[in-house]
Structures are given as structure tokens and as C-alpha cells.
Design a protein around this motif. Structure first.
Motif, PDB file in Angstrom:
ATOM      1  N   LEU A 131      -0.239 -63.252  -5.581  1.00  0.00           N
ATOM      2  CA  LEU A 131      -0.357 -62.587  -4.299  1.00  0.00           C
ATOM      3  C   LEU A 131       0.993 -62.080  -3.797  1.00  0.00           C
ATOM      4  CD1 LEU A 131      -2.763 -65.030  -2.426  1.00  0.00           C
ATOM      5  CD2 LEU A 131      -3.323 -62.762  -3.302  1.00  0.00           C
ATOM      6  N   SER A 132       2.047 -62.405  -4.507  1.00  0.00           N
ATOM      7  CA  SER A 132       3.387 -62.103  -4.033  1.00  0.00           C
ATOM      8  C   SER A 132       3.900 -60.774  -4.574  1.00  0.00           C
ATOM      9  CB  SER A 132       4.367 -63.201  -4.457  1.00  0.00           C
ATOM     10  OG  SER A 132       3.968 -64.453  -3.978  1.00  0.00           O
ATOM     11  N   TRP A 133       4.692 -60.102  -3.739  1.00  0.00           N
ATOM     12  CA  TRP A 133       5.516 -59.010  -4.213  1.00  0.00           C
ATOM     13  C   TRP A 133       6.768 -59.641  -4.811  1.00  0.00           C
ATOM     14  CZ3 TRP A 133       4.314 -53.725  -3.498  1.00  0.00           C
ATOM     15  CH2 TRP A 133       3.149 -53.485  -2.753  1.00  0.00           C
ATOM     16  N   THR A 143       7.779 -55.369  -8.044  1.00  0.00           N
ATOM     17  CA  THR A 143       6.472 -55.574  -8.680  1.00  0.00           C
ATOM     18  C   THR A 143       5.446 -55.932  -7.618  1.00  0.00           C
ATOM     19  OG1 THR A 143       7.541 -56.377 -10.703  1.00  0.00           O
ATOM     20  CG2 THR A 143       5.191 -56.853 -10.430  1.00  0.00           C
ATOM     21  N   ALA A 144       4.346 -55.185  -7.595  1.00  0.00           N
ATOM     22  CA  ALA A 144       3.276 -55.416  -6.633  1.00  0.00           C
ATOM     23  C   ALA A 144       2.412 -56.593  -7.077  1.00  0.00           C
ATOM     24  CB  ALA A 144       2.423 -54.160  -6.504  1.00  0.00           C
ATOM     25  N   THR A 210      -0.530 -50.562  -0.848  1.00  0.00           N
ATOM     26  CA  THR A 210       0.258 -50.264   0.335  1.00  0.00           C
ATOM     27  C   THR A 210       1.364 -51.296   0.501  1.00  0.00           C
ATOM     28  OG1 THR A 210      -1.654 -49.280   1.444  1.00  0.00           O
ATOM     29  CG2 THR A 210       0.186 -49.965   2.841  1.00  0.00           C
ATOM     30  N   LEU A 211       2.600 -50.845   0.588  1.00  0.00           N
ATOM     31  CA  LEU A 211       3.719 -51.755   0.831  1.00  0.00           C
ATOM     32  C   LEU A 211       3.607 -52.269   2.269  1.00  0.00           C
ATOM     33  CD1 LEU A 211       6.431 -52.844  -0.371  1.00  0.00           C
ATOM     34  CD2 LEU A 211       7.554 -50.962   0.840  1.00  0.00           C
ATOM     35  N   PRO A 212       3.472 -53.596   2.458  1.00  0.00           N
ATOM     36  CA  PRO A 212       3.259 -54.120   3.814  1.00  0.00           C
ATOM     37  C   PRO A 212       4.549 -54.215   4.630  1.00  0.00           C
ATOM     38  CG  PRO A 212       3.245 -55.926   2.262  1.00  0.00           C
ATOM     39  CD  PRO A 212       3.393 -54.665   1.442  1.00  0.00           C
ATOM     40  N   LEU A 213       5.319 -53.138   4.620  1.00  0.00           N
ATOM     41  CA  LEU A 213       6.554 -53.059   5.400  1.00  0.00           C
ATOM     42  C   LEU A 213       6.233 -52.282   6.660  1.00  0.00           C
ATOM     43  CD1 LEU A 213       9.554 -53.519   5.771  1.00  0.00           C
ATOM     44  CD2 LEU A 213      10.001 -51.527   4.316  1.00  0.00           C
ATOM     45  N   ASP A 226       3.928 -61.809   1.371  1.00  0.00           N
ATOM     46  CA  ASP A 226       4.781 -62.746   0.654  1.00  0.00           C
ATOM     47  C   ASP A 226       5.622 -61.963  -0.340  1.00  0.00           C
ATOM     48  OD1 ASP A 226       5.800 -65.244  -0.164  1.00  0.00           O
ATOM     49  OD2 ASP A 226       4.410 -65.287  -1.855  1.00  0.00           O
ATOM     50  N   ILE A 227       6.934 -62.143  -0.323  1.00  0.00           N
ATOM     51  CA  ILE A 227       7.809 -61.453  -1.256  1.00  0.00           C
ATOM     52  C   ILE A 227       8.871 -62.421  -1.761  1.00  0.00           C
ATOM     53  CG2 ILE A 227       9.235 -60.550   0.637  1.00  0.00           C
ATOM     54  CD1 ILE A 227       9.747 -58.085  -1.190  1.00  0.00           C
TER      55      ILE A 227
END
Length: 230
Positions: A131-133, A143-144, A210-213, A226-227
């Protein structure tokens, strides 16, 4: 017992629903805005998310759309907007259930129980690492959770390095500009917004996610996920 979060800016309504669902045996907490919810989501997982539509920073439907792409929590949209077209937009955004206010507490509790049971039966929760970037600082790669990678520029890596170090917290525009080495910062400059917009587009195009930024108006940016960096 199910973990539930109620995202509602009406404090009185939020607290009353928290009290009721807690008495029904659920582990319940609240958030007053989308940003507060995203910050909590970066630290915890939930079985059911109950979303108001009219929220500060981001509306509940955009939050539902993000959740449906990146999380397997059940989503209940709870709003005064009860027209057919509103309901259709809610379900298209990813709602599992669309409830029109005023909501009966007993019905809501029954819905939470049913959705939580369905989620547990599906048994489709991935391992936390998937689940992590993942940010690779030496290879300049992001990496997505899907496993697909995107190559980053030096400035994009620096942006993501600071964002990863403070995931779940708001990073100010000035702090970010100074970190990537832009020297004296013009608070009215839109260069940073343009760079982040290009980064989001590149990630969406190459990773299919979608990048959650998220941009927080008049404050900065927050990573709503989570990154991990290495």
C-alpha cells in the motif's frame, strides 16, 4: 469491533454520532476537515469512513474518489444533498452507501456493521508494504503501490524527499522551496505549484495512479498516504 472515522465539520453532529457508534461497540474517531482526515489516514487504517460532502479544503466526493483508488475502507457519504444527480455523483465517486441528512443513528449503525462485515469477508487487504509509495533517492525513482515506477528529476526527488520525511504533516511552501535550494522565496510565485502539477501528471500518466500530494490553500502541501524512502 470495527474502526470507524467520521469526517464532519459540524462538531455537535460529529460528536453525537461518535458517541452513538461507540456505544454500539465500534472504535470511532472524528475529523473536522479533509486535511485532518488525510493526516489521520497516514497513520491509521479504518474499516468504514463516513464522509460529509461540504468539508473545508476538499469536498467529500473528492475524498471518496481518492479513497476508492488507494484504500479498501468502506465509504458512507452523508449529506443534505439528496437529488438523484447528487446520489449518482456520490456513487460514481466511490461511495458504498449514500445517506441523506438527517440520518437515523440506528440505520447508520446498521449500515456500518453490514459494510464492515462485508469488508472482512472479502479478505482483500494487501500487505502494508504494497500500500506504500516508495521513493528511491539514489535511483531517482518513485514506485506506486501498483508496483509501477516513474523516473524523477533532481528537484522532484528533493520535493518528495521532504514530503516523505513529513508524511501526514503540512509542509509549508517556503520550507519546500528552501529545501530544494531555491534561495530567497517569493511567496506569490506559482513556480512550485506548476512543478507539483507536472509531477502529479507524470505520476498519473506513468503509474496509472493519483499521487496523493494535496495542496492546502494558504498553507502548503500534505502527502495523504503512506510513503517510504531509501
Amino acid at each position: 469491533m470495527s474502526k470507524v472515522i467520521i469526517v464532519e465539520d459540524d462538531i455537535e453532529l460529529r460528536d453525537s454520532l461518535i458517541d452513538y457508534l461507540s456505544e454500539c461497540g465500534h472504535d470511532v474517531q472524528g475529523a473536522g476537515s479533509a486535511i485532518e482526515f488525510y493526516q489521520t489516514l497516514a497513520r491509521e487504517d479504518f474499516d468504514v469512513v463516513i464522509l460529509d460532502v461540504n468539508l473545508p479544503h476538499y469536498d467529500g466526493l473528492s475524498v471518496a474518489a481518492h479513497l476508492s483508488e488507494s484504500n479498501d475502507a468502506a465509504i458512507i457519504v452523508m449529506t443534505v444533498q439528496g437529488a438523484i444527480e447528487d446520489r449518482v455523483r456520490g456513487y460514481k465517486a466511490g461511495a458504498d452507501l449514500y445517506m441523506v441528512k438527517p440520518v437515523d443513528c440506528e440505520e447508520l449503525a446498521a449500515a456500518v456493521l453490514a459494510l464492515a462485515k462485508k469488508r472482512r469477508r472479502s479478505d482483500r487487504t494487501p500487505e502494508p508494504s504494497s500500500l506504500s509509495w516508495r521513493l528511491n533517492l539514489s535511483e531517482f525513482q518513485l514506485t506506486a503501490p501498483s508496483g509501477r515506477c516513474v523516473d524523477l528529476t533532481r528537484n522532484e526527488v528533493r520535493v518528495m524527499e521532504l514530503i516523505a520525511a513529513q508524511a501526514g504533516a503540512i509542509v509549508s511552501r517556503i520550507e519546500l522551496m528552501q529545501f530544494i535550494g531555491k534561495g530567497v522565496v517569493d511567496p506569490d510565485s506559482r513556480a512550485l505549484d506548476a512543478a507539483i502539477s507536472r509531477l502529479r501528471s507524470k505520476v498519473q500518466s506513468e503509474c496509472g495512479m493519483t499521487l496523493p500530494l494535496q495542496t492546502v490553500q494558504n498553507a502548503g502541501f500534505v502527502f495523504a498516504g503512506d510513503i517510504r524512502s531509501a
